[in-house]
Design an enzyme around this catalytic site. Structure first.
Site, mmCIF file in Angstrom:
data_model
loop_
_atom_site.group_PDB
_atom_site.id
_atom_site.type_symbol
_atom_site.label_atom_id
_atom_site.label_comp_id
_atom_site.label_asym_id
_atom_site.label_seq_id
_atom_site.Cartn_x
_atom_site.Cartn_y
_atom_site.Cartn_z
ATOM 1 N N CYS A 113 -8.494 2.972 -1.280
ATOM 2 C CA CYS A 113 -7.808 2.879 0.018
ATOM 3 C C CYS A 113 -7.253 4.220 0.497
ATOM 4 O O CYS A 113 -6.933 4.369 1.678
ATOM 5 C CB CYS A 113 -6.697 1.845 -0.046
ATOM 6 S SG CYS A 113 -7.315 0.198 -0.404
ATOM 7 N N HIS A 250 -2.272 3.624 6.363
ATOM 8 C CA HIS A 250 -3.226 2.670 5.792
ATOM 9 C C HIS A 250 -2.664 1.275 6.007
ATOM 10 O O HIS A 250 -1.465 1.053 5.876
ATOM 11 C CB HIS A 250 -3.397 2.969 4.295
ATOM 12 C CG HIS A 250 -4.153 1.890 3.572
ATOM 13 N ND1 HIS A 250 -5.361 1.403 4.014
ATOM 14 C CD2 HIS A 250 -3.858 1.201 2.436
ATOM 15 C CE1 HIS A 250 -5.779 0.471 3.188
ATOM 16 N NE2 HIS A 250 -4.885 0.319 2.228
ATOM 17 N N ASN A 280 -6.945 -5.531 5.292
ATOM 18 C CA ASN A 280 -7.024 -4.229 4.622
ATOM 19 C C ASN A 280 -8.503 -3.830 4.512
ATOM 20 O O ASN A 280 -9.244 -4.422 3.732
ATOM 21 C CB ASN A 280 -6.376 -4.347 3.240
ATOM 22 C CG ASN A 280 -6.413 -3.053 2.443
ATOM 23 O OD1 ASN A 280 -7.116 -2.109 2.811
ATOM 24 N ND2 ASN A 280 -5.688 -3.010 1.341
HETATM 25 O O1 UT7 Z 1 -4.629 -1.089 -0.224
HETATM 26 C C1 UT7 Z 1 -4.498 -0.966 -1.602
HETATM 27 C C2 UT7 Z 1 -3.146 -1.204 -2.034
HETATM 28 N N1 UT7 Z 1 -2.838 -2.619 -2.086
HETATM 29 C C3 UT7 Z 1 -1.708 -3.026 -1.604
HETATM 30 O O2 UT7 Z 1 -0.995 -2.247 -1.018
HETATM 31 C C4 UT7 Z 1 -1.250 -4.438 -1.853
HETATM 32 C C5 UT7 Z 1 0.175 -4.405 -2.368
HETATM 33 N N2 UT7 Z 1 0.729 -5.709 -2.656
HETATM 34 C C6 UT7 Z 1 0.960 -6.642 -1.728
HETATM 35 O O3 UT7 Z 1 0.628 -6.467 -0.573
HETATM 36 C C7 UT7 Z 1 1.683 -7.896 -2.133
HETATM 37 O O4 UT7 Z 1 2.149 -7.748 -3.453
HETATM 38 C C8 UT7 Z 1 0.801 -9.163 -2.035
HETATM 39 C C9 UT7 Z 1 0.568 -9.535 -0.596
HETATM 40 C C10 UT7 Z 1 -0.518 -8.946 -2.725
HETATM 41 C C11 UT7 Z 1 1.516 -10.348 -2.690
HETATM 42 O O5 UT7 Z 1 2.767 -10.548 -2.086
HETATM 43 P P1 UT7 Z 1 4.069 -10.727 -2.988
HETATM 44 O O6 UT7 Z 1 5.187 -10.983 -2.095
HETATM 45 O O7 UT7 Z 1 4.158 -9.513 -3.884
HETATM 46 O O8 UT7 Z 1 3.746 -12.053 -3.794
HETATM 47 P P2 UT7 Z 1 3.542 -12.291 -5.360
HETATM 48 O O9 UT7 Z 1 2.265 -11.671 -5.840
HETATM 49 O O10 UT7 Z 1 4.822 -11.957 -6.072
HETATM 50 O O11 UT7 Z 1 3.357 -13.855 -5.365
HETATM 51 C C12 UT7 Z 1 4.391 -14.765 -4.968
HETATM 52 C C13 UT7 Z 1 3.880 -16.163 -5.092
HETATM 53 C C14 UT7 Z 1 3.233 -16.450 -6.442
HETATM 54 O O12 UT7 Z 1 3.561 -17.780 -6.797
HETATM 55 P P3 UT7 Z 1 4.721 -18.065 -7.899
HETATM 56 O O13 UT7 Z 1 4.243 -17.377 -9.136
HETATM 57 O O14 UT7 Z 1 5.960 -17.431 -7.323
HETATM 58 O O15 UT7 Z 1 4.759 -19.540 -7.959
HETATM 59 C C15 UT7 Z 1 1.750 -16.384 -6.163
HETATM 60 O O16 UT7 Z 1 0.975 -17.161 -7.025
HETATM 61 O O17 UT7 Z 1 2.864 -16.415 -4.113
HETATM 62 C C16 UT7 Z 1 1.705 -16.936 -4.753
HETATM 63 N N3 UT7 Z 1 0.514 -16.515 -4.004
HETATM 64 C C17 UT7 Z 1 0.038 -17.207 -2.949
HETATM 65 N N4 UT7 Z 1 0.454 -18.323 -2.354
HETATM 66 C C18 UT7 Z 1 -0.229 -18.753 -1.286
HETATM 67 C C19 UT7 Z 1 -0.262 -15.424 -4.196
HETATM 68 N N5 UT7 Z 1 -1.244 -15.378 -3.290
HETATM 69 C C20 UT7 Z 1 -1.067 -16.468 -2.497
HETATM 70 C C21 UT7 Z 1 -1.763 -16.970 -1.379
HETATM 71 N N6 UT7 Z 1 -1.316 -18.100 -0.803
HETATM 72 N N7 UT7 Z 1 -2.852 -16.350 -0.855
#
Ligand code: UT7
Length: 323
Positions: A113, A250, A280
């Site tokens: 990215c 980005h 993204n």
């Molecule tokens: O471009 C390259 C660089 N990449 C990035 O910059 C991405 C960086 N990271 C992010 O953008 C975020 O961390 C994400 C969008 C990927 C995730 O958001 P988050 O607020 O960090 O959520 P999380 O991974 O801590 O997940 C929270 C909850 C989890 O459930 P539990 O364990 O709390 O019950 C996940 O399983 O959300 C759940 N979850 C979803 N729920 C519904 C994860 N993906 C989804 C989904 N729909 N698609």
């Protein structure tokens, strides 16, 4: 002194639009979760047979057209991609042939990215060292081909597309009023490569693999590193935050973009966001956002822009330029 000045810009987005509601049909997810956690509403996916090079050529053609030059006035192509058509030769050489260019040199850059920032920094170095006079800098990706459609934590994030800018080496006074790239700051730290990777590759599994990511850890690194590297690029260019007209980052996550801007002290009206429409698109996201910003009149000649990006590796960096 020589500056690498933007002369034209082009873009390409595949026709197929995939909405959050489309993912609701196959995954345990919701439009509400995706919007609130990422800011994404939809993304574009390439159609069957539509390759990274096809999208790159379309974006490049538009950049050439808006520059008013001909392909044979260009002597460098730097193409950022992590989803090349083939392992080799480079996608850049394919674009070179498709454009009918029979001079100069072309190569790919793989910094995920952060690829477009790396590509701009490298093209800038080659132009200012008089190794080339005009460069096409392209970011093009078909990330839809490396998404595990059963992994809701990654497949809803990414999209396909391409963007290109045409840079020209121009003699400038060497002051702050110069147009062109004013500074660059690129970094990597391979100790964090396990946080975002593809679980395949030629010398490991002989497959292309799928994206795996520790989202929260990447999020934490992103805000810290993007703010730090942007501050460094501004310092190198002798700019303060008040000199900056626009931040064109980005487009990975709206929350990352806003948190980074807050650290840098940029108000929301100075930030360009396209993550809602494109998701993204990895190396393509910054040129697509620049294109969008120019088209809607927010990005105008003479304005100071800060762009920043972070990707797998980790790789990250920032560019300061006067458009
Ligand atoms: O471009 C390259 C660089 N990449 C990035 O910059 C991405 C960086 N990271 C992010 O953008 C975020 O961390 C994400 C969008 C990927 C995730 O958001 P988050 O607020 O960090 O959520 P999380 O991974 O801590 O997940 C929270 C909850 C989890 O459930 P539990 O364990 O709390 O019950 C996940 O399983 O959300 C759940 N979850 C979803 N729920 C519904 C994860 N993906 C989804 C989904 N729909 N698609």
């Amino acid at each position: 002194m020589i500056r690498a000045v933007v002369r034209g810009i082009g873009h390409y987005l595949p026709q197929r639009v995939v909405t959050n509601q489309d993912f609701e049909k196959t995954l345990d997810t919701s439009d509400e979760w995706i919007r609130t956690r990422t800011g994404i509403c939809q993304r574009h996916f390439a159609s069957d047979g539509e390759k990274t090079s096809d999208m790159a050529v379309s974006a490049a053609r538009e950049a050439i057209e808006t520059s008013g030059v001909s392909p044979n006035d260009i002597d460098l192509i730097v193409l950022a991609t992590s989803t090349p058509d083939q392992t080799f030769p480079s996608t850049a050489t394919k674009v070179q042939a498709e454009l009918g260019m029979c001079q100069g040199f072309a190569f790919d850059i793989q910094a995920v990215c952060a690829g477009f920032i790396y590509a701009l920094a490298n093209a800038n170095a080659l132009l200012t060292a008089r190794q080339a006079r005009r460069a096409l800098v392209i970011g093009a990706e078909t990330f839809s081909h490396i998404l595990d459609m059963r992994d809701r934590s990654t497949c809803i994030l990414f999209g396909d597309g391409a963007g290109a800018v045409l840079l020209e080496a121009q003699d400038q006074a060497g002051g702050r009023q110069d147009r062109g790239i004013l500074s660059s700051e690129i970094r990597s730290d391979g100790r964090h490569r396990h946080l975002l990777y593809v679980d395949g590759g030629v010398s490991t599994t002989q497959t292309s693999g799928f994206i795996r990511m520790n989202g929260p850890e990447i999020f934490r690194h992103a805000v810290e590193k993007l703010a730090e590297s942007s501050a460094m690029a501004m310092q190198k260019a002798g700019l303060t935050r008040k000199d900056v007209d626009l931040m064109v980052p980005h487009q990975a996550n709206l929350r990352i973009i806003h948190a980074t801007a807050k650290r840098l002290g940029f108000p929301h009206e100075k930030i360009i966001t396209t993550v809602d429409k494109h998701g993204n698109t990895s190396a393509a996201s910054i040129p697509l956002a620049l294109y969008d910003a120019q088209k809607c009149g927010k990005l105008r000649e003479g304005q100071i822009v800060i762009s920043n990006a972070i990707g797998g590796g980790l790789t990250w960096g920032s560019i300061a330029l006067r458009w």
